[in-house]
Design an enzyme around this catalytic site. Structure first.
Site, PDB file in Angstrom:
ATOM      1  N   ASP A 165      11.140   1.953   2.740  1.00 43.76           N
ATOM      2  CA  ASP A 165      10.362   1.111   1.841  1.00 43.76           C
ATOM      3  C   ASP A 165       8.989   0.901   2.471  1.00 43.76           C
ATOM      4  O   ASP A 165       8.824   0.082   3.373  1.00 43.76           O
ATOM      5  CB  ASP A 165      11.057  -0.229   1.621  1.00 43.76           C
ATOM      6  CG  ASP A 165      10.299  -1.143   0.679  1.00 43.76           C
ATOM      7  OD1 ASP A 165       9.401  -0.645  -0.036  1.00 43.76           O
ATOM      8  OD2 ASP A 165      10.596  -2.352   0.656  1.00 43.76           O
ATOM      9  N   GLU A 166       8.017   1.695   2.031  1.00 39.20           N
ATOM     10  CA  GLU A 166       6.665   1.665   2.587  1.00 39.20           C
ATOM     11  C   GLU A 166       6.690   1.777   4.123  1.00 39.20           C
ATOM     12  O   GLU A 166       6.106   0.946   4.831  1.00 39.20           O
ATOM     13  CB  GLU A 166       5.933   0.391   2.155  1.00 39.20           C
ATOM     14  CG  GLU A 166       5.797   0.253   0.651  1.00 39.20           C
ATOM     15  CD  GLU A 166       4.968  -0.964   0.242  1.00 39.20           C
ATOM     16  OE1 GLU A 166       4.788  -1.870   1.080  1.00 39.20           O
ATOM     17  OE2 GLU A 166       4.484  -0.998  -0.905  1.00 39.20           O
ATOM     18  N   PRO A 167       7.346   2.815   4.674  1.00 41.99           N
ATOM     19  CA  PRO A 167       7.481   2.926   6.134  1.00 41.99           C
ATOM     20  C   PRO A 167       6.166   3.169   6.862  1.00 41.99           C
ATOM     21  O   PRO A 167       6.101   2.975   8.083  1.00 41.99           O
ATOM     22  CB  PRO A 167       8.431   4.117   6.305  1.00 41.99           C
ATOM     23  CG  PRO A 167       8.224   4.943   5.073  1.00 41.99           C
ATOM     24  CD  PRO A 167       7.990   3.950   3.967  1.00 41.99           C
ATOM     25  N   ASP A 198       2.826   2.798  -3.885  1.00 41.81           N
ATOM     26  CA  ASP A 198       2.912   1.457  -4.453  1.00 41.81           C
ATOM     27  C   ASP A 198       1.514   0.873  -4.600  1.00 41.81           C
ATOM     28  O   ASP A 198       0.707   0.956  -3.673  1.00 41.81           O
ATOM     29  CB  ASP A 198       3.748   0.546  -3.558  1.00 41.81           C
ATOM     30  CG  ASP A 198       5.201   0.994  -3.452  1.00 41.81           C
ATOM     31  OD1 ASP A 198       5.620   1.847  -4.264  1.00 41.81           O
ATOM     32  OD2 ASP A 198       5.906   0.489  -2.555  1.00 41.81           O
TER      33      ASP A 198
END
Length: 496
Positions: free
Chosen positions: A123-125, A222
């Site tokens: 998740d958005e690393p 995102d």
């Protein structure tokens, strides 16, 4: 009656999901102390409102089982904390795919199966604030999950993606807008034509894009317009809300009337400079919060959502995303607030499945179906006892907020104006509800008082929580995950 909302109308018609150039979906998170049961979310919200795509942050078993047989397209997420293990072990990747994908997939043994289309690696690393915490493991984890899909013979049906935060992009410099711009010529703002991937990500992003292209996967980014608005000193809120008379910016031959188009071109420019300009894109997260900060209101969120959907329906976008996922479906009172108190207020629906605001999507009016037959706890609230000595009530206030959710009391929040002692009562009630209305959870050294009179004031809702089953600990108490109050929240509340 349990929900203290005024009646609302929200147009969300099924033709929308098929007529837009980009398919519309919703992020569905479950970081809630008392989550709406997944079965009720699926039947009462998703299917009832013809929502056909969801993006999950993880592979919650109850959620996946509730989606079985619905035909709803699903993105299953791999948490960041698992990336290192998946990067180092092919066997761990095979086990993860078996336990979280194969067993739920169509023909995988759970009813008629879940229509899983993507596996999101992290998740958005690459989030800048994470530093190198996850970045070294992303590519290896993605490759091992891909190999596991090959073993499971699912590569023709499921694609691997990596959701990226928007800060994977940077700009050569902060550029002065030219005189053709309707923004003051002395203003400065990064321009899409100057965009490229962050220098510290050059090798990793190139490897990722080669991997995605080989597998036929889209690039996922995102968008966070609210954060961009907060950080911008030169652009009005109208620019972020798709207002037709918003002050535009000019970048060479391109003129941008809204944040969305500039963001799309930032993506396209960065991909093109890396040699992947034709790659398909997905917007994995976009929305506007409704509480917890100044300008985070339902009225502004309504304007944003209307502008977004109308714009997605238009032909003005340079490169239409394959899919766009609204953030988010429901409010989540257990989301981390280290990046701001807004994090718990992104939902189109409140935690109990009630629509927050109106959106005119241009296809006639129809009432959005809210969740029905929601199982609430009794109509009881915990408030401060005004007949007691309240000279030391601040300690009880902070104790309540550190174990509950007081983000609505933030400056600009829906309950910021309730004053003293209304804010104390709000904190007491939040603690009381999160602890399932146990009698001792409204004690606060004798300063709390249980009442059956709703203390809600105007738009400030003193909520009653949902009846949810939790496993008792060794002392017979209900186990609950709690979040520590952020420093910024503490400072914001010291005014009383």
């Amino acid at each position: 009656m349990r929900s203290n909302h005024r009646p609302v109308i929200l147009l969300l018609l099924s033709p929308l999901l098929f007529s837009l150039t980009t398919a519309l979906g919703f992020n569905w998170g479950t970081s809630s102390s008392h989550p709406l049961p997944p079965s009720k979310v699926v039947t009462g919200l998703l299917r009832a409102n013809n929502i056909t795509k969801v993006k999950l942050a993880d592979a919650n078993a109850d959620v996946l089982e509730s989606l079985s047989g619905t035909g709803i397209s699903v993105i299953v997420g791999v948490p960041n904390e698992m990336l290192e293990t998946l990067n180092s072990s092919k066997k761990a990747a095979e086990s993860w795919v078996h336990d979280n994908v194969t067993r739920y997939f169509s023909g995988g043994g759970v009813g008629s199966g879940v229509r899983i289309e993507y596996i999101a690696i992290g998740d958005e690393p690459f989030l800048l604030s994470y530093g190198q915490q996850f970045q070294p493991f992303v590519i290896g984890a993605a490759m091992n999950i891909q190999l596991a899909l090959i073993t499971a013979k699912l590569t023709n049906k499921i694609k691997v993606i990596v959701p990226c935060s928007f800060d994977v992009f940077e700009y050569n410099s902060t550029n002065v807008l030219n005189s053709n711009s309707t923004v003051n010529s002395s203003s400065t703002i990064p321009l899409p034509s100057k965009a490229h991937f962050r220098n510290d990500l050059n090798k990793t992003i190139t490897e990722l894009l080669f991997f995605l292209k080989k597998q036929g996967s889209p690039f996922v980014v995102d968008f966070n317009p609210f954060s961009s608005f907060q950080q911008s000193k030169n652009l009005s809120i109208d620019y972020f809300l798709f207002h037709p008379k918003a002050r535009a910016i000019t970048d060479g031959h391109n003129k941008y009337n809204n944040f969305f188009d500039a963001s799309i071109d930032t993506m396209v420019t960065s991909l093109s400079k890396t040699g992947f300009g034709e790659m398909e894109i997905i917007i994995g997260r976009i929305g506007w919060p409704t509480d917890g900060a100044i300008n985070a209101t339902t009225a502004i969120a309504e304007k944003f959502m209307k502008g977004l959907v109308d714009h997605l329906h238009s032909k003005d976008i340079k490169k239409h995303p394959l899919e766009t996922y609204i953030f988010s479906l429901l409010d989540e009172d257990q989301r981390s607030i280290t990046t701001g108190n807004i994090e718990r207020h992104w939902g189109l629906f409140t935690f109990d499945g009630q629509a927050k605001y109106n959106v005119d999507l241009g296809q006639g009016s129809k009432e959005l179906v809210n969740a029905h037959n929601v199982d609430y706890l009794p109509s009881k609230w915990c408030v401060v006892n005004n007949n007691k000595d309240l000279s030391n009530v601040s300690a009880s206030f902070m104790d309540a907020c550190s174990n509950a959710d007081c983000t609505a009391l933030s400056p600009g929040g829906s309950c910021a104006g309730v004053g003293w002692p209304g804010n104390i009562s709000y904190a007491f009630n939040s603690y009381y509800q999160q602890h399932d209305q146990r009698g001792d959870s409204c004690d606060f050294g004798g300063l709390g008082l249980i009442t059956t009179v709703d203390p809600s004031i105007g738009n400030c809702r003193y909520a009653i929580t949902l009846r949810t089953s939790f496993a008792p600990d060794k002392d017979g108490r209900l186990v609950r995950w709690t979040m520590v109050l952020s420093v910024s929240t503490f400072l914001a509340f010291t005014w009383f």
